[in-house]
Design an enzyme around this catalytic site. Structure first.
Site, PDB file in Angstrom:
ATOM      1  N   ASP A 131     -20.962  20.750   8.042  1.00  0.00           N
ATOM      2  CA  ASP A 131     -23.061  21.243   7.197  1.00  0.00           C
ATOM      3  C   ASP A 131     -23.356  22.284   8.165  1.00  0.00           C
ATOM      4  O   ASP A 131     -24.394  21.733   8.882  1.00  0.00           O
ATOM      5  CB  ASP A 131     -24.035  20.035   7.234  1.00  0.00           C
ATOM      6  N   LYS A 145     -23.452  17.619  -0.987  1.00  0.00           N
ATOM      7  CA  LYS A 145     -23.430  16.092  -0.651  1.00  0.00           C
ATOM      8  C   LYS A 145     -25.018  16.402  -0.311  1.00  0.00           C
ATOM      9  O   LYS A 145     -25.964  16.907  -0.250  1.00  0.00           O
ATOM     10  CB  LYS A 145     -23.293  15.559  -0.021  1.00  0.00           C
ATOM     11  N   CYS A 186     -24.707  13.094   9.869  1.00  0.00           N
ATOM     12  CA  CYS A 186     -23.856  14.254   9.279  1.00  0.00           C
ATOM     13  C   CYS A 186     -22.344  13.430   9.497  1.00  0.00           C
ATOM     14  O   CYS A 186     -21.089  12.870   9.298  1.00  0.00           O
ATOM     15  CB  CYS A 186     -23.823  14.645   8.502  1.00  0.00           C
TER      16      CYS A 186
HETATM   17  C1  VGL Z   1     -28.088  15.746   8.084  1.00  0.00           C
HETATM   18  C2  VGL Z   1     -30.222  15.575   8.449  1.00  0.00           C
HETATM   19  C3  VGL Z   1     -30.530  15.492   7.430  1.00  0.00           C
HETATM   20  C4  VGL Z   1     -27.003  16.499   8.927  1.00  0.00           C
HETATM   21  C5  VGL Z   1     -28.193  16.100   7.290  1.00  0.00           C
HETATM   22  O1  VGL Z   1     -26.448  17.390   8.340  1.00  0.00           O
HETATM   23  O2  VGL Z   1     -26.577  16.069  10.278  1.00  0.00           O
HETATM   24  N1  VGL Z   1     -29.062  15.592   8.969  1.00  0.00           N
HETATM   25  N2  VGL Z   1     -30.037  15.744   6.570  1.00  0.00           N
END
Ligand code: VGL
Ligand code: ZN
Length: 201
Positions: A12, A110, A155
């Protein structure tokens, strides 16, 4: 160069998790150059991309009277509510412009089901719905994973713990990760990764 059984998993590294983004992780952009450099050691590079519909149930905006960072009860358990982020097709959902995406063999998206959030690259937050990544890695013969990215305590943590449970040998390059750190979530994540047998570097 590491053996072909080792893969680099980059979690991410997207605009919304970098400074200026909707869910900015402090120092999120500082890790990009180091991740790009690390790619040179791996024959397999996989990126994940948080990828939510605009009305995703993890967004506080979908819950009357609740603010971002409140915790609510979902059918699958407790869920932190977030600011709207990584909406499919938005600028915020794109990878940080400095990230080398050319080296990616696979980009796994995702969190695309409205009703379920997905922190882990392997299973959604109901802990049962698979993303398909396990099958991809195992059919490629990959046994060892090195994780980097955002955010350490969400994540990256959930992905590392699931990977270890699935039998992969897992290391997390904490110097190439950054955390959100909500109410001690970074310390809790460190404990859960250690308990799962993940090596923290
Ligand atoms: C994430 C919160 C919401 C992450 C993704 O990538 O850690 N955290 N969505
Ligand atoms: Zn998300």
């Amino acid at each position: 160069m590491r053996p072909d059984t080792h893969a680099l998993l980059v979690i991410d590294v997207q605009n919304d998790f970098c400074p200026g983004g909707a869910l900015a992780v402090p120092g999120g952009d500082e890790i990009v150059a180091g991740i790009n450099a690390l790619m040179d050691e791996f024959s397999a590079v996989i990126l994940t991309q948080d990828w939510h519909p605009a009305d995703h149930s993890s967004f506080a905006s979908q819950h009357e009277g609740l603010d971002p960072y409140a915790v609510t009860e979902m059918p699958y358990g407790p869920q932190v509510l977030w600011p709207d982020h990584c909406v499919q097709g938005s600028l915020g959902s794109e990878f940080d412009a400095g990230l080398n995406t050319t080296r990616a063999d696979l980009i796994i998206r995702k969190g695309f089901r409205r009703a379920i959030d997905s922190y882990s690259a392997f299973f959604e937050n109901d802990q049962t719905t698979p993303t398909g990544l396990e099958g991809y890695l195992k059919t490629r013969g990959i046994t060892h994973l090195t994780l980097t990215g955002l955010a350490t305590d969400f994540c990256v943590n959930f992905s590392a713990v699931d990977a270890a449970k699935l039998g992969f040998k897992v290391e997390v390059r904490t110097d190439l990760c950054r955390a959100i750190d909500l109410d001690g979530s970074l310390a809790a994540a460190t404990d859960s990764m250690t308990a799962a047998g993940v090596t923290l570097i």
